[in-house]
Design an enzyme around this catalytic site. Sequence first.
Site, PDB file in Angstrom:
ATOM      1  N   ASP A  82      -2.490   6.615  -5.660  1.00 13.22           N
ATOM      2  CA  ASP A  82      -2.657   5.664  -4.564  1.00 13.22           C
ATOM      3  C   ASP A  82      -2.861   4.258  -5.117  1.00 13.22           C
ATOM      4  OD1 ASP A  82      -3.083   4.760  -1.904  1.00 13.22           O
ATOM      5  OD2 ASP A  82      -5.251   4.879  -2.218  1.00 13.22           O
ATOM      6  N   ASP A 135       0.829  -1.198   0.000  1.00 12.37           N
ATOM      7  CA  ASP A 135       0.000   0.000   0.000  1.00 12.37           C
ATOM      8  C   ASP A 135       0.869   1.256   0.000  1.00 12.37           C
ATOM      9  OD1 ASP A 135      -2.012   1.856   0.303  1.00 12.37           O
ATOM     10  OD2 ASP A 135      -2.460   1.353   2.385  1.00 12.37           O
TER      11      ASP A 135
END
Length: 490
Positions: free
Chosen positions: A367, A168
């Site tokens: 992201d 992530d």
Amino acid sequence: MAFVTTRRAALSRGSSGLAVAVVLALAAALASPARLGAASADGSSGGSPDWHVVSVSKLLPSAACSTAATASNSSAALSVVHRHGPCSPLLARSGGAPSHAEILDRDQDRVDSIHRRASGGAASRINPARASKGVSLPAHSGVSLGTGNYIVSVGLGTPRKDFAVVFDTGSDLSWVQCKPCGDCYEQQDPLFDPSQSSTYSPVPCGDAHCRGLDSSTCASGNKCRYEVVYGDQSQTDGNLVRDTLTLGSSQPSDAIQGFVFGCGDDDSGLFGKADGLFGLGRAKVSLASQAAAKYGAGFSYCLPSSNGAAGYLSLGAAAPQNARFTAMVVRRDTPSFYYLDLVGIKVGGRTVRVSQAVYAAPGTVIDSGTVITRLPDTAYRAVRAAFVRAMGGRYKRAPALSILDTCYDFTGHTTVQIPSVALAFAGGATVALDFSGVLYVAKVSQACLAFASNGDDTSIGILGNTQQKTFAVVYDVANQKIGFGAKACT
């Protein structure tokens, strides 16, 4: 300039069969069975293609896992698979994948977290169940994001034990569940056992990594205790520790000695069967920052077009030759995020008329864990209108799917023709999206434009992972730039 240089398409009902033949021949030449489609041509040269043409049978991912090569220019190259796809080692024990509506609803939780962190808003709510356990660690307005969508396998300890973890870019602290565990969720692999590793050690409270955490306390024995609460109210608590991290092959040269991570012993939430999470944010404790001394300040990844294929995550790898770069924007209010400047969008080869100021006012973060790209409301409405106009009346409209409000029913069609979408960034880099980055396909009867509105023009824009598919996304931290190289994986 565009990364995809197939010639301009001029499609008609009479030429659709030839277009499909061209697409199929190109797919065979690339030996890419999982690829969703490409543009046809009319003899023009240069520029982004106007259309994607794809067989309806290719819209949905295969139920079987296909093989894809990982990056070959770094020994620290890890295979990346979707956590809910057939290549995932977690799927067999997870009880099946969540529904598309559930995935998109969780995606909104993550987006809300990004918006709170970017705006410096009020502190997030504490989970009542956590409060009942007597947790005393403070909550911060910088609540971490919800869990991501892609997993990699890493080795921890001496001797090495492998763990399947979510990666992530929106998180900093890496962690796995550890023994002894007071309250752990059920995971894929046995818990990490510190007593079985000869290189394990706790991180003391005065260590810089401990002091740099958003939320930490000092436990008995001078041990640093951490807590991370995610935007979907998942959480992990545990001790901050050090041990050997091995990436890629099992060779000693691929090991990072003294890697700092969380040893979770009180964890709950929407992690599925993942063994933990590895953060690639910009803070000192992230994997990217800790690996910089060994591999260089940066990393890259490629997310496959289909949940049934594999991509890669590579630390310190050189950028592909076709990569085009835009500046990495640094913001002091949320220094862990990776920002870039989105300046425009093209649909069907035509620039959507939106002032650059609309994109610039809130800014844009890239992201890996957000599924659907979020745009300022003014920009989204213009992009949606342009897409609907280009689609015309060829396909029946379908009901909305969670946050996606522009959906189509392709039932009864052999092939579909979809206008291209290209993202323009500051400095001249233009990313012509793969077909898989234009539509989110829940089923043949419900294929939706894979963009959503922020609901206003003031919330931060987010470049989600659907639009990043098949690109080598290069985070060149050393030179403060982000690059995109087309066709890096399928």
